[in-house]
Design a protein around this motif. Structure first.
Motif, PDB file in Angstrom:
ATOM      1  N   ALA A  25       0.677  -1.200   0.013  1.00 27.11           N
ATOM      2  CA  ALA A  25       0.065  -0.003   0.047  1.00 27.11           C
ATOM      3  C   ALA A  25       0.795   1.171  -0.158  1.00 27.11           C
ATOM      4  O   ALA A  25       0.723   2.373  -0.616  1.00 27.11           O
ATOM      5  CB  ALA A  25      -0.967  -0.157   1.152  1.00 27.11           C
ATOM      6  N   HIS A  26       1.895   1.251   0.798  1.00 24.90           N
ATOM      7  CA  HIS A  26       2.742   2.266   0.945  1.00 24.90           C
ATOM      8  C   HIS A  26       3.463   2.635  -0.416  1.00 24.90           C
ATOM      9  O   HIS A  26       3.521   3.911  -0.908  1.00 24.90           O
ATOM     10  CB  HIS A  26       3.811   2.379   1.923  1.00 24.90           C
ATOM     11  CG  HIS A  26       4.867   3.127   2.111  1.00 24.90           C
ATOM     12  ND1 HIS A  26       4.598   4.672   2.806  1.00 24.90           N
ATOM     13  CD2 HIS A  26       6.474   3.341   1.769  1.00 24.90           C
ATOM     14  CE1 HIS A  26       5.769   5.099   2.822  1.00 24.90           C
ATOM     15  NE2 HIS A  26       6.867   4.715   2.099  1.00 24.90           N
ATOM     16  N   LEU A  27       4.138   1.567  -0.972  1.00 28.05           N
ATOM     17  CA  LEU A  27       4.637   1.943  -2.496  1.00 28.05           C
ATOM     18  C   LEU A  27       3.815   2.221  -3.605  1.00 28.05           C
ATOM     19  O   LEU A  27       4.233   2.731  -4.210  1.00 28.05           O
ATOM     20  CB  LEU A  27       5.319   0.445  -2.840  1.00 28.05           C
ATOM     21  CG  LEU A  27       6.580   0.013  -1.989  1.00 28.05           C
ATOM     22  CD1 LEU A  27       7.239  -1.306  -2.031  1.00 28.05           C
ATOM     23  CD2 LEU A  27       7.888   1.116  -2.028  1.00 28.05           C
ATOM     24  N   SER A  28       2.478   1.985  -3.313  1.00 22.73           N
ATOM     25  CA  SER A  28       1.598   2.405  -4.421  1.00 22.73           C
ATOM     26  C   SER A  28       1.519   3.971  -4.410  1.00 22.73           C
ATOM     27  O   SER A  28       1.396   4.713  -5.642  1.00 22.73           O
ATOM     28  CB  SER A  28       0.444   1.999  -4.380  1.00 22.73           C
ATOM     29  OG  SER A  28      -0.228   2.610  -3.062  1.00 22.73           O
ATOM     30  N   HIS A  29       1.974   4.429  -3.449  1.00 19.03           N
ATOM     31  CA  HIS A  29       1.890   6.119  -3.141  1.00 19.03           C
ATOM     32  C   HIS A  29       3.297   6.579  -3.400  1.00 19.03           C
ATOM     33  O   HIS A  29       3.438   7.826  -3.683  1.00 19.03           O
ATOM     34  CB  HIS A  29       1.348   6.566  -1.728  1.00 19.03           C
ATOM     35  CG  HIS A  29      -0.122   6.102  -1.822  1.00 19.03           C
ATOM     36  ND1 HIS A  29      -1.256   6.723  -2.260  1.00 19.03           N
ATOM     37  CD2 HIS A  29      -0.788   5.142  -1.172  1.00 19.03           C
ATOM     38  CE1 HIS A  29      -2.516   6.442  -2.237  1.00 19.03           C
ATOM     39  NE2 HIS A  29      -2.184   5.317  -1.258  1.00 19.03           N
ATOM     40  N   TYR A  30       4.325   5.861  -2.860  1.00 19.35           N
ATOM     41  CA  TYR A  30       5.940   6.278  -2.770  1.00 19.35           C
ATOM     42  C   TYR A  30       6.524   5.148  -3.566  1.00 19.35           C
ATOM     43  O   TYR A  30       7.369   4.672  -2.977  1.00 19.35           O
ATOM     44  CB  TYR A  30       6.178   6.580  -1.322  1.00 19.35           C
ATOM     45  CG  TYR A  30       5.218   7.311  -0.726  1.00 19.35           C
ATOM     46  CD1 TYR A  30       5.605   8.755  -0.881  1.00 19.35           C
ATOM     47  CD2 TYR A  30       4.428   6.895   0.198  1.00 19.35           C
ATOM     48  CE1 TYR A  30       4.804   9.781  -0.113  1.00 19.35           C
ATOM     49  CE2 TYR A  30       3.452   7.911   1.042  1.00 19.35           C
ATOM     50  CZ  TYR A  30       3.742   9.041   0.928  1.00 19.35           C
ATOM     51  OH  TYR A  30       3.011  10.179   1.609  1.00 19.35           O
ATOM     52  N   PRO A  31       6.250   5.312  -4.950  1.00 18.17           N
ATOM     53  CA  PRO A  31       7.209   4.198  -5.659  1.00 18.17           C
ATOM     54  C   PRO A  31       8.723   4.150  -5.529  1.00 18.17           C
ATOM     55  O   PRO A  31       9.204   3.013  -5.946  1.00 18.17           O
ATOM     56  CB  PRO A  31       6.657   4.100  -7.132  1.00 18.17           C
ATOM     57  CG  PRO A  31       6.285   5.526  -6.958  1.00 18.17           C
ATOM     58  CD  PRO A  31       5.598   5.919  -5.871  1.00 18.17           C
ATOM     59  N   ASP A  32       9.213   5.296  -5.037  1.00 15.97           N
ATOM     60  CA  ASP A  32      10.841   5.348  -5.078  1.00 15.97           C
ATOM     61  C   ASP A  32      11.225   5.370  -3.510  1.00 15.97           C
ATOM     62  O   ASP A  32      12.413   5.779  -3.480  1.00 15.97           O
ATOM     63  CB  ASP A  32      11.162   6.777  -5.752  1.00 15.97           C
ATOM     64  CG  ASP A  32      10.825   6.829  -7.022  1.00 15.97           C
ATOM     65  OD1 ASP A  32      11.004   5.474  -7.922  1.00 15.97           O
ATOM     66  OD2 ASP A  32      10.681   7.852  -7.633  1.00 15.97           O
TER      67      ASP A  32
END
Length: 499
Positions: A25-32
């Motif tokens: 879920a976090h990486l969907s908003h902060y992919p880097d």
């Protein structure tokens, strides 16, 4: 933002699903977010999805190149039996790339496993300089100094370490392995106190009884020493899976396998020298004698072939893997690649003693290879193995926790030596006793077998700055002598009295 440490702690507690959901879920908003990817890599390591973890670490490195991610990836490559890829990554890391002591220590240990001793020493020293108050890092540095031959420095570090951390048992064992007899009575009292505090911890008792045995040995109290060696092994005996009948069948299967032809093309472009034999039979000495010339390059104990083969604690699984190797040659192919990278154009010496189990397949796969099968009086070899402090987790040393098993394995290795010598002209039979009694004659014969000339300078091996990670590290600092022929006579008398 995520609390990464909380997530890492949750992974240790096997809370896999909620952590995975939170990271995705976090990486969907902060992919880097490289730190989030790192947590995901750790999660996959926990699940033993090593290939996936390596791919995720590649992502981390692409976003933020740093030593932390590089070291972690190199470690996974090494533990998943990809030594050349691990070596390439480690070679790119210079000591100035990081000041984190734990990273430096990890890098040093990986270099050591790859037999890159100079690099290992540089990183061990930098780790120690960065965190000399860390007991584990100090111990690793002291052990490294002992391997390098800096015995006084190693001893000084260990004495100080044991004063500051008297309950650090691994340091106590290391000190007993290195110290002289001057303070042995005081050391015995200290170790017995620690034993009384260890309760029923098998590993602690294994370590402490071993250290205690060494201290009694220094005082010449061999009955007490032998008793403590026995207590040491008994402490962990229940953790060791060694069955005599299974092992005998295993050796017989290895002999029968010599009738099996390989079903792949042999590799005739390399000429490795395999120095093999039961540990403590003289393999380290033989490697050092040969490598004291410009003809050969010592590669140390390469565990790569059995790793590529997939050797496990189970002898049945090992046999199954070996039978498959006669068909595919996959482990041999990977060994060839590793050998070419490490030998650097020279004739490399692989001194992993347990390659004696695989002489047949190696001889057939590498027709230009030479095998120096070292052997020694079986009682001396058995005693030397029994009194050695091998780790219970080792897939090769399970025999060493019972003296009867030590004798059995030594005798069966001798039967393999005779069998392979009859089957393969590539095998040279080297008696330790003959070597130390008639070194010039035996080395001349050995060099002739290896298609080179005997150089008397070989006998000055002890003057070489030789890094030894084996149990022979202290003996190899002395000229060739006959001490080893009588070293265990006192124990032989005790054993005779017991039978």
């Amino acid at each position: 933002m995520l609390n990464y440490q909380t997530l890492l702690d949750a992974i240790e507690q096997n809370k896999i699903k909620p952590v995975h959901e939170a990271i995705v879920a976090h990486l969907s908003h902060y992919p880097d977010d490289h730190a989030a990817y790192y947590v995901l890599a750790v999660l996959n390591i926990k699940l033993r999805n090593i290939a996936k973890a390596i791919a995720i670490l590649d992502k981390c490195i692409s976003i933020k190149p740093c030593s932390k991610y590089t070291v972690e990836k190199a470690k996974l490559l090494l533990f998943s039996h990809q030594p050349l890829k691990a070596k390439a990554m480690l070679d790119a890391i210079k000591p100035e790339c990081t000041s984190v002591a734990a990273e430096l220590d990890t890098i040093a240990n990986m270099h050591l496993r790859l037999s890159q001793f100079e690099s290992a020493s540089a990183f061990f020293e930098q780790a120690y300089n960065a965190a000399s108050d860390n007991p584990n890092i100090s111990l690793n540095f002291a052990i490294n100094e002992k391997m390098r031959g800096n015995v006084e420095k190693a001893h000084s570090i260990l004495v100080e370490l044991c004063k500051k951390h008297p309950t650090f048992i691994r340091a106590q064992v290391a000190l007993s392995e290195l110290s002289g007899s001057t303070n042995s009575r005081e050391r015995i009292d200290e170790l017995e106190t620690l034993l009384s505090q260890s309760n029923t911890n098998p590993q602690a008792q294994y370590d402490l009884y071993h250290a205690l045995a060494l201290e009694y040995e220094k005082r010449g109290e061999l009955d007490a020493a032998w008793h403590c060696f026995n207590l040491s092994k008994v402490a962990v005996a229940s953790l060791i899976g060694f069955d005599k009948a299974t092992y005998v069948r295993f050796i017989e299967e290895l002999k029968w396998a010599t009738n099996t032809p390989i079903q792949f093309d042999a590799f005739d472009d390399i000429e490795p020298i395999f120095v093999v034999g039961v540990p403590r039979s003289g393999t380290s000495l033989t490697e050092l004698l040969l490598s004291h010339t410009d003809h050969f390059k010592a590669l140390g104990e390469l565990t790569t072939f059995p790793q590529f083969l997939g050797v496990k604690n189970s002898l049945i699984q090992t046999l199954d893997a070996l039978k498959q190797e006669y068909v595919t040659g996959e482990a041999c192919r990977r060994y060839r690649e590793t050998y070419l990278a490490l030998s650097q154009g020279k004739c490399g010496i692989d001194k992993f003693p347990f390659n004696y189990l695989f002489v047949d397949i190696l001889a057939k796969a590498f027709p230009k290879a030479s095998f120096v099968f070292v052997h020694r009086d079986y009682k001396n070899t058995a005693i030397a193995n029994f009194r050695q402090h091998y780790q219970p987790s080792s897939p090769f040393h399970h025999y060493s926790f019972n003296f009867e098993h030590c004798q059995l394995v030594t005798e069966l290795a001798d039967s393999l030596r005779l069998h392979f010598s009859n089957k393969h002209q590539q095998v040279f039979d080297l008696s330790y006793e003959k070597l130390v009694n008639n070194p010039n004659e035996v080395l001349t014969e050995l060099c002739r077998f290896l298609d080179t000339d005997f150089d008397p300078e070989m006998l000055n091996f002890y003057q070489k700055n030789y890094y030894s990670a084996t149990a022979s590290k202290l003996q190899l600092r002395k000229p060739l002598n006959q001490d080893g022929l009588t070293r265990y006579n006192g124990y032989i008398k005790i054993i005779g009295g017991e039978n």
